[in-house]
Scaffold this motif. Structure first.
Motif, PDB file in Angstrom:
ATOM      1  N   VAL A 123       0.844  -1.202   0.000  1.00  0.00           N
ATOM      2  CA  VAL A 123       0.000   0.000   0.000  1.00  0.00           C
ATOM      3  C   VAL A 123       0.879   1.251   0.000  1.00  0.00           C
ATOM      4  O   VAL A 123       0.650   2.199  -0.767  1.00  0.00           O
ATOM      5  CB  VAL A 123      -0.951   0.007   1.222  1.00  0.00           C
ATOM      6  N   ILE A 124       1.896   1.244   0.844  1.00  0.00           N
ATOM      7  CA  ILE A 124       2.790   2.406   0.939  1.00  0.00           C
ATOM      8  C   ILE A 124       3.600   2.561  -0.350  1.00  0.00           C
ATOM      9  O   ILE A 124       3.793   3.671  -0.860  1.00  0.00           O
ATOM     10  CB  ILE A 124       3.723   2.265   2.162  1.00  0.00           C
ATOM     11  N   TYR A 133      -5.673   8.699  13.894  1.00  0.00           N
ATOM     12  CA  TYR A 133      -4.501   7.892  13.551  1.00  0.00           C
ATOM     13  C   TYR A 133      -4.181   7.996  12.055  1.00  0.00           C
ATOM     14  O   TYR A 133      -3.022   8.089  11.666  1.00  0.00           O
ATOM     15  CB  TYR A 133      -4.743   6.427  13.950  1.00  0.00           C
ATOM     16  N   ALA A 134      -5.221   7.954  11.230  1.00  0.00           N
ATOM     17  CA  ALA A 134      -5.006   8.048   9.781  1.00  0.00           C
ATOM     18  C   ALA A 134      -4.357   9.381   9.431  1.00  0.00           C
ATOM     19  O   ALA A 134      -3.435   9.437   8.610  1.00  0.00           O
ATOM     20  CB  ALA A 134      -6.330   7.886   9.043  1.00  0.00           C
ATOM     21  N   THR A 135      -4.809  10.467  10.074  1.00  0.00           N
ATOM     22  CA  THR A 135      -4.227  11.790   9.825  1.00  0.00           C
ATOM     23  C   THR A 135      -2.749  11.809  10.194  1.00  0.00           C
ATOM     24  O   THR A 135      -1.906  12.295   9.428  1.00  0.00           O
ATOM     25  CB  THR A 135      -4.985  12.874  10.630  1.00  0.00           C
ATOM     26  N   ALA A 176       2.947  11.460   8.362  1.00  0.00           N
ATOM     27  CA  ALA A 176       4.256  10.809   8.442  1.00  0.00           C
ATOM     28  C   ALA A 176       4.693  10.284   7.075  1.00  0.00           C
ATOM     29  O   ALA A 176       5.892  10.212   6.783  1.00  0.00           O
ATOM     30  CB  ALA A 176       4.209   9.667   9.453  1.00  0.00           C
ATOM     31  N   LEU A 177       3.716   9.934   6.236  1.00  0.00           N
ATOM     32  CA  LEU A 177       4.025   9.446   4.891  1.00  0.00           C
ATOM     33  C   LEU A 177       4.191  10.587   3.885  1.00  0.00           C
ATOM     34  O   LEU A 177       4.407  10.346   2.697  1.00  0.00           O
ATOM     35  CB  LEU A 177       2.921   8.489   4.414  1.00  0.00           C
ATOM     36  N   GLY A 178       4.080  11.824   4.374  1.00  0.00           N
ATOM     37  CA  GLY A 178       4.358  12.974   3.521  1.00  0.00           C
ATOM     38  C   GLY A 178       3.157  13.570   2.822  1.00  0.00           C
ATOM     39  O   GLY A 178       3.316  14.337   1.876  1.00  0.00           O
ATOM     40  N   VAL A 179       1.955  13.222   3.273  1.00  0.00           N
ATOM     41  CA  VAL A 179       0.755  13.794   2.674  1.00  0.00           C
ATOM     42  C   VAL A 179       0.454  15.123   3.353  1.00  0.00           C
ATOM     43  O   VAL A 179       0.376  15.201   4.577  1.00  0.00           O
ATOM     44  CB  VAL A 179      -0.452  12.837   2.833  1.00  0.00           C
ATOM     45  N   VAL A 203       2.174  10.143  -4.284  1.00  0.00           N
ATOM     46  CA  VAL A 203       1.282  10.617  -3.220  1.00  0.00           C
ATOM     47  C   VAL A 203       2.002  10.630  -1.876  1.00  0.00           C
ATOM     48  O   VAL A 203       1.817  11.536  -1.069  1.00  0.00           O
ATOM     49  CB  VAL A 203       0.014   9.721  -3.136  1.00  0.00           C
ATOM     50  N   PHE A 204       2.830   9.615  -1.636  1.00  0.00           N
ATOM     51  CA  PHE A 204       3.590   9.524  -0.391  1.00  0.00           C
ATOM     52  C   PHE A 204       5.048   9.872  -0.664  1.00  0.00           C
ATOM     53  O   PHE A 204       5.619   9.414  -1.655  1.00  0.00           O
ATOM     54  CB  PHE A 204       3.515   8.107   0.204  1.00  0.00           C
TER      55      PHE A 204
END
Length: 197
Positions: A126-127, A174-176, A181-184, A135-136
């Motif tokens: 997914v990542i 948590y999703a936010t 953290a993934l750069g979104v 996106v990430f």
């Protein structure tokens, strides 16, 4: 509930609360109102019980991955929500999946490791998809995967249904955090079915 399922449910509770080694077959039989010997009519060994509890938890977690759809951000949101739902609904089994599995001996240990690895690889995919689509912003894919899993997995230690946040509120928060953290960017977090625009 079938007797075997009942045994697995009670075993999951005892293994998660007391630990695998501290739970005796006699104690398990007592909780089930069974004679010690008759327990073995349903299961081969305590270790087999442990593996079966791990398998049940793994099936739920892997089911979360199979149900993911949409763009990478939607998939991460779905992953977070699904993962936390499994922990909330299956707390004893999830605890065993995260913690007690390592008490298995080979070759049962190898099966448990393989199940955990399958889930980890699914999260990483997914990542990776999000990174490939721009996106990430993730430099180290493996590290990002471990970060996401660590953040999600640790909730079994403190999550309680009666806590101040509902499961939905916790999932959104948590999703936010994970998406950041993934750069979104914050603007990228809005929109979509779970956006808070």
């Amino acid at each position: 509930m079938e007797r075997r399922e009942q045994i697995l449910t009670v075993a999951g509770h005892l293994f998660s609360q007391r630990g695998y080694h501290a739970t005796s077959m006699r104690e398990l039989a007592k909780h089930l109102n069974l004679q010690g010997g008759s327990l073995y009519a349903h299961i081969a060994s305590k270790e087999e019980l442990l593996l079966e509890v791990v398998r049940q938890a793994a099936k739920r977690f892997l089911g979360v991955l199979e149900g993911l759809e949409g763009d990478p951000v939607s998939k991460v949101k779905g992953l977070v929500r699904g993962h936390l739902q499994v922990i909330a609904q299956e707390l004893p089994r999830a605890t065993v999946f995260f913690h007690e599995w390592k008490h298995l001996s080979p070759p049962l240990l190898e099966e448990a490791k393989a199940l955990r690895r399958r889930y980890e690889e699914g999260v990483q995919a997914v990542i990776q998809e999000g990174r490939e689509k721009g996106v990430f912003r993730v430099e180290n894919l493996r590290l990002a995967t471990l970060f996401v899993l660590s953040a999600l997995n640790w909730t079994y230690q403190w999550y309680r249904p009666e806590g101040p946040l509902s499961l939905e509120e916790l999932s959104e928060a948590y999703a936010t955090l994970i998406l950041r953290a993934l750069g979104v960017e914050a603007s990228g977090e809005k929109g979509g079915e779970d956006g808070q625009a």
